[in-house]
Design a protein around this motif. Structure first.
Motif, PDB file in Angstrom:
ATOM      1  N   HIS A 112      97.838 -12.671 -52.434  1.00 43.99           N
ATOM      2  CA  HIS A 112      96.560 -12.526 -51.742  1.00 43.99           C
ATOM      3  C   HIS A 112      95.377 -12.866 -52.641  1.00 43.99           C
ATOM      4  CE1 HIS A 112      99.188 -10.400 -48.936  1.00 43.99           C
ATOM      5  NE2 HIS A 112      98.356 -10.874 -48.042  1.00 43.99           N
ATOM      6  N   SER A 113      95.571 -12.846 -53.948  1.00 46.07           N
ATOM      7  CA  SER A 113      94.485 -13.191 -54.869  1.00 46.07           C
ATOM      8  C   SER A 113      94.227 -14.700 -54.896  1.00 46.07           C
ATOM      9  CB  SER A 113      94.785 -12.675 -56.275  1.00 46.07           C
ATOM     10  OG  SER A 113      95.873 -13.381 -56.855  1.00 46.07           O
ATOM     11  N   MET A 114      95.108 -15.494 -54.292  1.00 44.56           N
ATOM     12  CA  MET A 114      94.923 -16.953 -54.238  1.00 44.56           C
ATOM     13  C   MET A 114      93.886 -17.359 -53.189  1.00 44.56           C
ATOM     14  SD  MET A 114      98.898 -18.224 -54.457  1.00 44.56           S
ATOM     15  CE  MET A 114      98.489 -19.938 -54.139  1.00 44.56           C
ATOM     16  N   PHE A 115      93.541 -16.448 -52.304  1.00 44.63           N
ATOM     17  CA  PHE A 115      92.648 -16.759 -51.195  1.00 44.63           C
ATOM     18  C   PHE A 115      91.370 -15.925 -51.314  1.00 44.63           C
ATOM     19  CE2 PHE A 115      96.951 -17.701 -50.004  1.00 44.63           C
ATOM     20  CZ  PHE A 115      96.850 -18.921 -49.362  1.00 44.63           C
ATOM     21  N   ASN A 116      90.258 -16.473 -50.810  1.00 40.90           N
ATOM     22  CA  ASN A 116      88.964 -15.807 -50.935  1.00 40.90           C
ATOM     23  C   ASN A 116      88.861 -14.522 -50.130  1.00 40.90           C
ATOM     24  OD1 ASN A 116      87.939 -17.691 -52.718  1.00 40.90           O
ATOM     25  ND2 ASN A 116      87.178 -19.008 -51.086  1.00 40.90           N
ATOM     26  N   SER A 117      89.477 -14.482 -48.969  1.00 35.55           N
ATOM     27  CA  SER A 117      89.397 -13.279 -48.145  1.00 35.55           C
ATOM     28  C   SER A 117      90.589 -13.218 -47.199  1.00 35.55           C
ATOM     29  CB  SER A 117      88.096 -13.266 -47.343  1.00 35.55           C
ATOM     30  OG  SER A 117      88.059 -14.346 -46.448  1.00 35.55           O
ATOM     31  N   ALA A 118      90.824 -12.008 -46.717  1.00 37.53           N
ATOM     32  CA  ALA A 118      91.893 -11.822 -45.740  1.00 37.53           C
ATOM     33  C   ALA A 118      91.428 -12.367 -44.389  1.00 37.53           C
ATOM     34  CB  ALA A 118      92.246 -10.348 -45.624  1.00 37.53           C
ATOM     35  N   LEU A 119      92.331 -12.970 -43.679  1.00 34.95           N
ATOM     36  CA  LEU A 119      92.043 -13.537 -42.366  1.00 34.95           C
ATOM     37  C   LEU A 119      92.026 -12.420 -41.338  1.00 34.95           C
ATOM     38  CD1 LEU A 119      91.689 -16.292 -40.960  1.00 34.95           C
ATOM     39  CD2 LEU A 119      94.160 -16.353 -40.685  1.00 34.95           C
ATOM     40  N   LYS A 120      91.026 -12.431 -40.474  1.00 36.02           N
ATOM     41  CA  LYS A 120      90.951 -11.437 -39.408  1.00 36.02           C
ATOM     42  C   LYS A 120      91.213 -12.165 -38.085  1.00 36.02           C
ATOM     43  CE  LYS A 120      87.640  -8.410 -41.790  1.00 36.02           C
ATOM     44  NZ  LYS A 120      88.400  -8.399 -42.952  1.00 36.02           N
ATOM     45  N   LEU A 121      92.288 -11.775 -37.411  1.00 34.20           N
ATOM     46  CA  LEU A 121      92.682 -12.407 -36.159  1.00 34.20           C
ATOM     47  C   LEU A 121      92.552 -11.421 -35.004  1.00 34.20           C
ATOM     48  CD1 LEU A 121      95.943 -14.145 -37.409  1.00 34.20           C
ATOM     49  CD2 LEU A 121      93.728 -15.214 -37.046  1.00 34.20           C
ATOM     50  N   SER A 122      92.174 -11.945 -33.851  1.00 31.62           N
ATOM     51  CA  SER A 122      92.128 -11.117 -32.650  1.00 31.62           C
ATOM     52  C   SER A 122      93.555 -10.885 -32.165  1.00 31.62           C
ATOM     53  CB  SER A 122      91.311 -11.814 -31.561  1.00 31.62           C
ATOM     54  OG  SER A 122      92.013 -12.962 -31.090  1.00 31.62           O
ATOM     55  N   ASP A 123      93.710  -9.912 -31.278  1.00 30.41           N
ATOM     56  CA  ASP A 123      95.022  -9.656 -30.688  1.00 30.41           C
ATOM     57  C   ASP A 123      95.538 -10.891 -29.967  1.00 30.41           C
ATOM     58  OD1 ASP A 123      95.050  -7.093 -31.661  1.00 30.41           O
ATOM     59  OD2 ASP A 123      94.469  -6.151 -29.758  1.00 30.41           O
ATOM     60  N   SER A 124      94.650 -11.610 -29.298  1.00 32.17           N
ATOM     61  CA  SER A 124      95.024 -12.823 -28.578  1.00 32.17           C
ATOM     62  C   SER A 124      95.536 -13.901 -29.548  1.00 32.17           C
ATOM     63  CB  SER A 124      93.820 -13.344 -27.789  1.00 32.17           C
ATOM     64  OG  SER A 124      94.109 -14.588 -27.216  1.00 32.17           O
ATOM     65  N   GLU A 125      94.843 -14.072 -30.662  1.00 35.31           N
ATOM     66  CA  GLU A 125      95.273 -15.049 -31.662  1.00 35.31           C
ATOM     67  C   GLU A 125      96.631 -14.671 -32.264  1.00 35.31           C
ATOM     68  OE1 GLU A 125      91.264 -16.798 -33.708  1.00 35.31           O
ATOM     69  OE2 GLU A 125      91.613 -14.640 -33.917  1.00 35.31           O
ATOM     70  N   ILE A 126      96.814 -13.390 -32.515  1.00 31.47           N
ATOM     71  CA  ILE A 126      98.102 -12.922 -33.052  1.00 31.47           C
ATOM     72  C   ILE A 126      99.214 -13.174 -32.050  1.00 31.47           C
ATOM     73  CG2 ILE A 126      99.414 -10.857 -33.731  1.00 31.47           C
ATOM     74  CD1 ILE A 126      96.744  -9.813 -34.964  1.00 31.47           C
ATOM     75  N   ASN A 127      98.967 -12.896 -30.781  1.00 28.08           N
ATOM     76  CA  ASN A 127      99.972 -13.127 -29.737  1.00 28.08           C
ATOM     77  C   ASN A 127     100.284 -14.614 -29.584  1.00 28.08           C
ATOM     78  OD1 ASN A 127     100.391 -10.429 -29.149  1.00 28.08           O
ATOM     79  ND2 ASN A 127      98.782 -10.384 -27.595  1.00 28.08           N
ATOM     80  N   ASP A 128      99.273 -15.475 -29.686  1.00 29.71           N
ATOM     81  CA  ASP A 128      99.493 -16.925 -29.611  1.00 29.71           C
ATOM     82  C   ASP A 128     100.372 -17.389 -30.772  1.00 29.71           C
ATOM     83  OD1 ASP A 128      97.993 -17.170 -27.306  1.00 29.71           O
ATOM     84  OD2 ASP A 128      96.197 -17.929 -28.335  1.00 29.71           O
ATOM     85  N   LEU A 129     100.077 -16.909 -31.973  1.00 30.06           N
ATOM     86  CA  LEU A 129     100.887 -17.268 -33.137  1.00 30.06           C
ATOM     87  C   LEU A 129     102.312 -16.753 -32.991  1.00 30.06           C
ATOM     88  CD1 LEU A 129      98.307 -16.668 -35.975  1.00 30.06           C
ATOM     89  CD2 LEU A 129      99.363 -18.852 -35.370  1.00 30.06           C
ATOM     90  N   TYR A 130     102.446 -15.546 -32.506  1.00 28.99           N
ATOM     91  CA  TYR A 130     103.754 -14.960 -32.289  1.00 28.99           C
ATOM     92  C   TYR A 130     104.579 -15.840 -31.353  1.00 28.99           C
ATOM     93  CZ  TYR A 130     107.375 -11.702 -30.753  1.00 28.99           C
ATOM     94  OH  TYR A 130     108.570 -11.125 -30.437  1.00 28.99           O
ATOM     95  N   THR A 131     103.970 -16.294 -30.275  1.00 26.70           N
ATOM     96  CA  THR A 131     104.648 -17.148 -29.306  1.00 26.70           C
ATOM     97  C   THR A 131     105.058 -18.482 -29.936  1.00 26.70           C
ATOM     98  OG1 THR A 131     103.433 -16.122 -27.488  1.00 26.70           O
ATOM     99  CG2 THR A 131     104.417 -18.262 -27.050  1.00 26.70           C
ATOM    100  N   LYS A 132     104.196 -19.080 -30.735  1.00 24.50           N
ATOM    101  CA  LYS A 132     104.488 -20.367 -31.380  1.00 24.50           C
ATOM    102  C   LYS A 132     105.590 -20.275 -32.434  1.00 24.50           C
ATOM    103  CE  LYS A 132      99.940 -22.434 -30.829  1.00 24.50           C
ATOM    104  NZ  LYS A 132      98.691 -22.857 -31.497  1.00 24.50           N
ATOM    105  N   LEU A 133     105.639 -19.150 -33.121  1.00 21.82           N
ATOM    106  CA  LEU A 133     106.553 -19.033 -34.268  1.00 21.82           C
ATOM    107  C   LEU A 133     107.862 -18.338 -33.966  1.00 21.82           C
ATOM    108  CD1 LEU A 133     103.881 -18.096 -36.968  1.00 21.82           C
ATOM    109  CD2 LEU A 133     104.966 -20.321 -36.607  1.00 21.82           C
ATOM    110  N   LYS A 134     107.937 -17.601 -32.892  1.00 27.63           N
ATOM    111  CA  LYS A 134     109.165 -16.864 -32.572  1.00 27.63           C
ATOM    112  C   LYS A 134     110.301 -17.827 -32.272  1.00 27.63           C
ATOM    113  CE  LYS A 134     110.734 -12.996 -29.669  1.00 27.63           C
ATOM    114  NZ  LYS A 134     112.088 -13.192 -30.014  1.00 27.63           N
ATOM    115  N   VAL A 135     111.423 -17.542 -32.835  1.00 17.05           N
ATOM    116  CA  VAL A 135     112.603 -18.391 -32.648  1.00 17.05           C
ATOM    117  C   VAL A 135     113.433 -17.879 -31.489  1.00 17.05           C
ATOM    118  CG1 VAL A 135     114.701 -19.269 -33.751  1.00 17.05           C
ATOM    119  CG2 VAL A 135     112.631 -18.922 -35.091  1.00 17.05           C
TER     120      VAL A 135
END
Length: 137
Positions: free
Chosen positions: A114-137
């Protein structure tokens, strides 16, 4: 083989390296520009830019060699960073798959991922759900 690639030149013997262990599809050697004493690389013998370009057999062989080298590296400081930059945008400097095994210690100043990046990413519930759908096998 890509004879413009420094790692392919190591595999072919054109460039000397401190080879530590070799298998049918992979090779490990000391990094020429170490970040810590004992920093080594594990690479596939065949030229591939990204892990997903490798065959399952090559991938299995590569990570089996990583697994066999971990205890050796770990014996230096007791802890090892395992890093793969999978593509240029991920920080890959040589476009040939390579796994870094870097001995780490609490006072080496490198920090956590986490020290490699300037800040932690803040995602909405909708964005998290979209990513979950794209990445789930």
């Amino acid at each position: 083989m890509n004879m413009d690639c420094i790692f392919c030149k190591i595999v072919s013997g054109e460039i000397p390296a401190k080879i530590l262990k070799e298998t049918s599809n992979s090779v490990s050697f000391l990094d020429a520009f170490p970040l810590a004493k004992g920093h080594l690389l594990v690479i596939p013998k065949n030229h591939h830019q990204k892990i997903q370009d490798m065959s399952i057999e090559e991938n299995t062989d590569l990570f089996s060699l990583v697994h066999s080298m971990i205890s050796k590296v770990d014996s230096i400081t007791g802890s090892t960073l395992i890093a793969v930059h999978n593509g240029a945008d991920a920080g890959q400097e040589v476009p040939h798959v390579h796994v870094h095994l870097v001995p780490r210690s609490k006072d080496d100043s490198a920090g956590a991922i986490h020290s490699m990046f300037n800040s932690a990413l803040k995602l909405s519930d909708s964005e998290i759900n979209d990513l979950y759908t794209k990445l789930k096998v």
